[in-house]
Design a protein around this motif. Structure first.
Motif, short mmCIF file in Angstrom:
data_model
loop_
_atom_site.label_atom_id
_atom_site.label_comp_id
_atom_site.label_asym_id
_atom_site.label_seq_id
_atom_site.Cartn_x
_atom_site.Cartn_y
_atom_site.Cartn_z
N VAL A 159 97.87 -3.02 4.14
CA VAL A 159 96.59 -2.30 4.08
C VAL A 159 95.46 -3.28 3.77
CG1 VAL A 159 95.24 -0.72 2.65
CG2 VAL A 159 97.47 -0.02 3.52
N ARG A 162 94.84 -5.65 6.73
CA ARG A 162 94.13 -5.03 7.85
C ARG A 162 92.63 -4.96 7.60
NH1 ARG A 162 95.22 -5.12 12.48
NH2 ARG A 162 94.22 -3.12 12.91
N ARG A 166 90.18 -6.39 10.38
CA ARG A 166 89.13 -5.55 10.98
C ARG A 166 87.76 -6.19 10.82
NH1 ARG A 166 90.36 -0.53 13.72
NH2 ARG A 166 92.18 0.40 12.73
N ALA B 173 86.92 2.53 10.47
CA ALA B 173 88.18 2.57 11.21
C ALA B 173 89.33 2.14 10.30
CB ALA B 173 88.09 1.66 12.43
N TRP B 174 89.10 1.09 9.52
CA TRP B 174 90.13 0.62 8.60
C TRP B 174 90.49 1.71 7.60
CZ3 TRP B 174 89.28 0.14 3.27
CH2 TRP B 174 90.38 -0.35 2.55
N GLU B 177 92.85 4.13 9.09
CA GLU B 177 94.17 3.52 9.23
C GLU B 177 94.87 3.43 7.87
OE1 GLU B 177 93.90 -0.40 10.82
OE2 GLU B 177 95.99 -0.88 10.35
N ALA B 178 94.13 2.97 6.87
CA ALA B 178 94.72 2.79 5.54
C ALA B 178 95.19 4.12 4.97
CB ALA B 178 93.70 2.14 4.61
N VAL B 181 98.50 4.93 6.51
CA VAL B 181 99.60 4.12 5.96
C VAL B 181 100.00 4.62 4.58
CG1 VAL B 181 100.25 1.84 5.15
CG2 VAL B 181 98.98 2.09 7.30
N LEU B 182 98.98 4.87 3.74
CA LEU B 182 99.29 5.25 2.36
C LEU B 182 99.91 6.64 2.28
CD1 LEU B 182 96.22 3.73 0.51
CD2 LEU B 182 98.56 2.89 0.63
#
Lengths: 198, 198
Positions: A159, A162, A166, B173-174, B177-178, B181-182
DNA sequence: TCCCGCATGTAATAAGTTACATGATTCT
DNA sequence: AGAATCATGTAACTTATTACATGCGGGA
């Protein structure tokens, strides 16, 4: 446990010690090697913070046994129950938004009339981002190995990684765009010199 | 003109004064209003730097005439030829890469075992980026008006603005995504509690 | 006259880095 | 014993912000 109003050093220390007991030097190395991309501590902050945490009983210290191979014996710091409470409270508290001071943008802005310099800055910056990206790629490979045995730990590394990827990608794209805009301005300047500075 | 080894305040001042003479308070306001997104100066830095620049003859000062409507009369600072040389040299010099200390990532990393907190941090952060983007959008509209009469000046504003936009978009965007994942980690945790911490 | 409002200046504080000094052990 | 090695501690300095103090003109 408000040590000084805004320093995050003690909490970074507590956070590391929550994983396992360590000596000061080990904390320093751990930060550098594991999360050095977004957090470091210098000894000048670390050691005073450790004694402060000890007097406040958020960590306790004891000489390391057995002694290391060589050199001065390390004192090992262990987080206490009170320390975990303080850490948890800090983790819950909202993230302070950091002030932004971006020297690159200041230089581009001030030197906009001289695109040659600006383009040089942009090129250097782009190279840095590229370097960062390949650095991240190396880390990502290591993570792939780690993922097999410790998936949960891998996730949190990924995480944060990324985030860096990014941002670096966005900045590289911006760099190209900016170079285009600034050279376009330079071309316009050549066609009609000083036209817009009347 | 190496005032202190690394402070960029005097050069920011020189850069602003290179456009037109101003008083200290005007410099402060100009920075805030025009490029406050990536550069500010506090009075506690600004005024000492101005006297320093004056003694080094990189700027010269004179009482403003005519006086302003009310209040203490302003002293107006004007960049000298030597000041322009110093500024140019600084603009040429490479941009120092700034150390990165990202509290959000530290908290996410340390609190990864408790996704509820992490998701809350991410949500707040996402909202901030969204707010930033709409702020940038407003500035962009103003720029559209400016573009008609002063295209060159508009270009340099737009370049810096796009930096902010690109980064904010990347971070949004991150964030998504994060969060994915979490929560995935949290789901795995529910399915096989503590499996990966053995 | 006095005080309002703005410009300017400064003192206290914060947070952090760098570079060096000090300690304590093992190796030669 | 002395050198090497590593951990710890600290002093000096840097950069910056915050909040207050001071100065000085015009208007009530």
């Amino acid at each position: 446990m408000t040590i000084r109003p805004n320093t995050r050093t003690p909490f970074a220390i507590l956070g590391v010690l929550a994983m396992r007991p360590m000596s000061g030097a080990e904390i320093c190395r751990w930060l550098d090697e594991r999360i050095g991309n977004f957090w470091r501590e210098s000894p000048g902050q670390l050691y005073p913070a450790l004694t402060e945490l000890t007097t406040r009983k958020l960590v306790r210290s004891a000489p390391r046994v057995p002694l290391g191979a060589r050199g001065r014996p390390a004192t090992e710091f262990t987080i206490t129950a009170a320390g975990r409470v303080a850490l948890r409270r800090w983790l819950e508290s909202p993230v302070a938004s950091e002030p932004r001071r971006i020297e690159l943008l200041l230089k581009l802005f001030l030197a906009a009339e001289d695109p040659r310099q600006s383009l040089a800055h942009l090129a250097r910056f782009r190279a840095e981002q590229l370097e960062l990206l390949s650095h991240y790629a190396r880390i990502d490979e290591e993570l792939a190995h780690l993922a097999v045995e410790r998936p949960a730990e891998t996730a949190k590394f990924r995480v944060t990684l990324r985030y860096g990827v990014r941002v670096a990608e966005a900045l590289m794209a911006w760099t190209d765009e900016a170079a285009g805009v600034l050279t376009a301005g330079a071309v316009a300047e050549l066609a009609a010199p000083h036209a817009e500075r009347r």
